[in-house]
Design a protein around this motif. Structure first.
Motif, PDB file in Angstrom:
ATOM      1  N   THR A   1       0.601  -1.141  -0.111  1.00  0.00           N
ATOM      2  CA  THR A   1      -0.286  -0.350  -0.056  1.00  0.00           C
ATOM      3  C   THR A   1       1.065   1.160   0.025  1.00  0.00           C
ATOM      4  OG1 THR A   1      -1.692  -1.049   0.750  1.00  0.00           O
ATOM      5  CG2 THR A   1      -1.821   1.221   1.603  1.00  0.00           C
ATOM      6  N   PHE A   2       2.113   1.117   1.396  1.00  0.00           N
ATOM      7  CA  PHE A   2       2.858   1.913   0.955  1.00  0.00           C
ATOM      8  C   PHE A   2       3.255   2.307  -0.546  1.00  0.00           C
ATOM      9  CE2 PHE A   2       6.862   4.297   1.644  1.00  0.00           C
ATOM     10  CZ  PHE A   2       6.762   5.264   1.447  1.00  0.00           C
ATOM     11  N   PHE A   3       3.938   1.495  -0.931  1.00  0.00           N
ATOM     12  CA  PHE A   3       4.834   1.524  -2.539  1.00  0.00           C
ATOM     13  C   PHE A   3       3.242   2.133  -2.983  1.00  0.00           C
ATOM     14  CE2 PHE A   3       8.462  -0.202  -0.841  1.00  0.00           C
ATOM     15  CZ  PHE A   3       9.230  -0.648  -0.912  1.00  0.00           C
ATOM     16  N   ASP A   4       2.603   2.347  -3.685  1.00  0.00           N
ATOM     17  CA  ASP A   4       1.316   2.182  -4.407  1.00  0.00           C
ATOM     18  C   ASP A   4       1.160   3.720  -3.830  1.00  0.00           C
ATOM     19  OD1 ASP A   4       1.380   0.319  -5.293  1.00  0.00           O
ATOM     20  OD2 ASP A   4      -0.534  -0.537  -4.677  1.00  0.00           O
ATOM     21  N   ALA A   5       1.329   4.061  -2.811  1.00  0.00           N
ATOM     22  CA  ALA A   5       1.066   5.701  -2.529  1.00  0.00           C
ATOM     23  C   ALA A   5       1.672   6.453  -3.378  1.00  0.00           C
ATOM     24  CB  ALA A   5       0.694   5.390  -1.440  1.00  0.00           C
ATOM     25  N   HIS A   6       1.114   7.561  -3.690  1.00  0.00           N
ATOM     26  CA  HIS A   6       2.027   9.016  -4.584  1.00  0.00           C
ATOM     27  C   HIS A   6       1.758  10.061  -4.005  1.00  0.00           C
ATOM     28  CE1 HIS A   6       2.299   5.583  -8.046  1.00  0.00           C
ATOM     29  NE2 HIS A   6       0.534   5.763  -7.579  1.00  0.00           N
ATOM     30  N   GLU A   7       2.371  10.086  -2.485  1.00  0.00           N
ATOM     31  CA  GLU A   7       2.089  11.413  -2.036  1.00  0.00           C
ATOM     32  C   GLU A   7       2.899  11.155  -0.777  1.00  0.00           C
ATOM     33  OE1 GLU A   7      -1.699  11.196   0.554  1.00  0.00           O
ATOM     34  OE2 GLU A   7      -1.993   9.010   0.218  1.00  0.00           O
ATOM     35  N   HIS A   8       3.504  11.686   0.297  1.00  0.00           N
ATOM     36  CA  HIS A   8       4.064  12.105   1.681  1.00  0.00           C
ATOM     37  C   HIS A   8       3.328  11.966   2.076  1.00  0.00           C
ATOM     38  CE1 HIS A   8       6.414  14.658  -0.886  1.00  0.00           C
ATOM     39  NE2 HIS A   8       7.323  14.390  -0.447  1.00  0.00           N
ATOM     40  N   ILE A   9       3.226  10.543   2.665  1.00  0.00           N
ATOM     41  CA  ILE A   9       2.191   9.382   3.678  1.00  0.00           C
ATOM     42  C   ILE A   9       1.893   9.491   4.761  1.00  0.00           C
ATOM     43  CG2 ILE A   9       2.633   7.364   3.044  1.00  0.00           C
ATOM     44  CD1 ILE A   9       0.079   6.526   2.846  1.00  0.00           C
ATOM     45  N   THR A  10       1.258  10.164   5.340  1.00  0.00           N
ATOM     46  CA  THR A  10       1.176   9.584   7.250  1.00  0.00           C
ATOM     47  C   THR A  10       0.909   8.545   7.568  1.00  0.00           C
ATOM     48  OG1 THR A  10      -1.099  10.832   7.637  1.00  0.00           O
ATOM     49  CG2 THR A  10       0.519  12.762   7.613  1.00  0.00           C
ATOM     50  N   ILE A  11       1.473   8.244   8.609  1.00  0.00           N
ATOM     51  CA  ILE A  11       0.670   7.118   8.973  1.00  0.00           C
ATOM     52  C   ILE A  11      -0.633   6.534   9.192  1.00  0.00           C
ATOM     53  CG2 ILE A  11       0.558   5.684  11.296  1.00  0.00           C
ATOM     54  CD1 ILE A  11       3.456   6.153  12.317  1.00  0.00           C
TER      55      ILE A  11
ATOM     56  N   LYS B   1       9.158  15.655   8.323  1.00  0.00           N
ATOM     57  CA  LYS B   1       8.512  16.946   9.393  1.00  0.00           C
ATOM     58  C   LYS B   1       8.590  18.093   8.770  1.00  0.00           C
ATOM     59  CE  LYS B   1       9.795  14.513  12.740  1.00  0.00           C
ATOM     60  NZ  LYS B   1       9.205  13.344  13.453  1.00  0.00           N
ATOM     61  N   PHE B   2       7.534  18.375   7.643  1.00  0.00           N
ATOM     62  CA  PHE B   2       6.862  19.903   7.161  1.00  0.00           C
ATOM     63  C   PHE B   2       6.810  20.778   7.696  1.00  0.00           C
ATOM     64  CE2 PHE B   2       7.479  16.830   3.840  1.00  0.00           C
ATOM     65  CZ  PHE B   2       8.337  17.018   2.826  1.00  0.00           C
ATOM     66  N   GLY B   3       6.335  20.426   9.236  1.00  0.00           N
ATOM     67  CA  GLY B   3       6.020  21.751  10.668  1.00  0.00           C
ATOM     68  C   GLY B   3       4.544  21.717  10.536  1.00  0.00           C
ATOM     69  N   ASP B   4       3.633  20.508  10.467  1.00  0.00           N
ATOM     70  CA  ASP B   4       2.069  20.573  10.539  1.00  0.00           C
ATOM     71  C   ASP B   4       2.518  19.479  11.591  1.00  0.00           C
ATOM     72  OD1 ASP B   4       3.505  18.001   9.034  1.00  0.00           O
ATOM     73  OD2 ASP B   4       1.230  17.931   8.237  1.00  0.00           O
ATOM     74  N   GLY B   5       2.973  19.118  12.507  1.00  0.00           N
ATOM     75  CA  GLY B   5       2.905  18.245  13.265  1.00  0.00           C
ATOM     76  C   GLY B   5       3.137  17.007  13.194  1.00  0.00           C
ATOM     77  N   PHE B   6       3.432  16.460  11.839  1.00  0.00           N
ATOM     78  CA  PHE B   6       3.027  15.217  11.310  1.00  0.00           C
ATOM     79  C   PHE B   6       4.061  14.907  10.879  1.00  0.00           C
ATOM     80  CE2 PHE B   6      -1.512  16.905  10.794  1.00  0.00           C
ATOM     81  CZ  PHE B   6      -1.669  15.583  11.544  1.00  0.00           C
ATOM     82  N   THR B   7       4.691  13.357  10.809  1.00  0.00           N
ATOM     83  CA  THR B   7       5.988  12.269  10.308  1.00  0.00           C
ATOM     84  C   THR B   7       4.929  11.730   9.025  1.00  0.00           C
ATOM     85  OG1 THR B   7       6.617  12.407  12.187  1.00  0.00           O
ATOM     86  CG2 THR B   7       7.591  10.819  10.424  1.00  0.00           C
ATOM     87  N   ARG B   8       5.343  12.205   7.960  1.00  0.00           N
ATOM     88  CA  ARG B   8       5.540  11.834   5.986  1.00  0.00           C
ATOM     89  C   ARG B   8       6.563  11.029   6.058  1.00  0.00           C
ATOM     90  NH1 ARG B   8       0.561  14.895   4.892  1.00  0.00           N
ATOM     91  NH2 ARG B   8       0.383  16.879   6.269  1.00  0.00           N
ATOM     92  N   TYR B   9       5.701  10.066   5.182  1.00  0.00           N
ATOM     93  CA  TYR B   9       6.863   9.035   4.515  1.00  0.00           C
ATOM     94  C   TYR B   9       6.731   9.006   2.666  1.00  0.00           C
ATOM     95  CZ  TYR B   9       6.237   7.246   9.468  1.00  0.00           C
ATOM     96  OH  TYR B   9       6.705   7.274  10.374  1.00  0.00           O
ATOM     97  N   GLU B  10       8.566   9.280   2.845  1.00  0.00           N
ATOM     98  CA  GLU B  10       7.937   8.791   1.350  1.00  0.00           C
ATOM     99  C   GLU B  10       9.469   7.599   0.628  1.00  0.00           C
ATOM    100  OE1 GLU B  10       9.154  12.398  -1.516  1.00  0.00           O
ATOM    101  OE2 GLU B  10      10.153  12.643  -0.014  1.00  0.00           O
ATOM    102  N   LEU B  11       9.514   7.288   0.150  1.00  0.00           N
ATOM    103  CA  LEU B  11      10.410   6.271  -0.684  1.00  0.00           C
ATOM    104  C   LEU B  11      12.266   7.172  -1.230  1.00  0.00           C
ATOM    105  CD1 LEU B  11       7.879   4.188  -3.811  1.00  0.00           C
ATOM    106  CD2 LEU B  11       9.467   3.613  -1.814  1.00  0.00           C
ATOM    107  N   ASN B  12      12.803   6.570  -0.623  1.00  0.00           N
ATOM    108  CA  ASN B  12      14.360   6.643  -0.142  1.00  0.00           C
ATOM    109  C   ASN B  12      14.768   6.452  -1.439  1.00  0.00           C
ATOM    110  OD1 ASN B  12      16.291   8.379   0.499  1.00  0.00           O
ATOM    111  ND2 ASN B  12      17.178   7.420   2.197  1.00  0.00           N
TER     112      ASN B  12
END
Length: 176
Positions: free
Chosen positions: A57-67, A103-114
């Motif tokens: 599901t994460f690999f299919d996401a095309h966004e900076h996704i939160t948990i 961490k883009f300053g909105d209080g959430f950790t976001r993840y993307e493929l590295n």
């Protein structure tokens, strides 16, 4: 302004292709999956059904996704998956180097493929939360020159610019 109380669904991603004629490339998913398999095998980590679902599901996401957002998508497929399982899986992905945390300053950790071969930087709108990904060869060249000048070996970097996007700069229409 974004604040810690902002919705985790508020940010979205725009991939810019207008940088010195170069287009944004996609991460090499097969290589990243192979790297993850090798990491898990080396550490003798199990590949459970829930872990595979979260990773797919994460690999299919095309966004900076939160948990929270990832959990919602995963639970649409398997309602038995818990927050802790998603959290631990994302920690595993981050520890393996497959995923980068932001961490883009909105209080959430976001993840993307590295993907090292798919480096990009970010413009983050502080009003609406839009994230624009961009590639700029001149920035990369300047970073390399600065590192060489100081005999510094760069292992990793991130470039984030915070401001106001063009949409948010437009005057708001007043309602009668």
């Amino acid at each position: 302004m974004l604040d810690a109380g902002a919705s985790s669904e508020k940010m979205w991603v725009v991939k810019s292709t207008a940088s010195a004629g170069r287009s944004s490339s996609n991460p090499d998913l097969p290589r990243l999956r192979a790297d993850l398999d090798a990491y898990m095998t080396k550490r003798r980590l199990r590949s459970t059904e829930q872990r595979r679902l979260i990773i797919d599901t994460f690999f299919d996401a095309h966004e900076h996704i939160t948990i929270d957002s990832l959990l919602k998508q995963v639970r649409a497929i398997d309602s038995r998956v818990g927050y802790a399982t998603v959290y631990r899986t994302m920690k595993l992905l981050a520890d393996s180097g497959i995923v980068q945390e932001h961490k883009f300053g909105d209080g959430f950790t976001r993840y993307e493929l590295n993907d090292e071969d798919h480096h990009h930087d970010h413009l983050i709108c502080m009003e609406c939360g839009k994230i624009t990904e961009f590639e700029e060869p001149l920035i990369e060249e300047l970073q390399a020159r600065v590192a060489a000048r100081y005999d510094f070996q760069v292992r990793q970097h991130k470039h984030e610019l915070y401001g106001v996007c063009s949409d948010c700069q437009k005057p708001k229409k007043r309602r009668p």
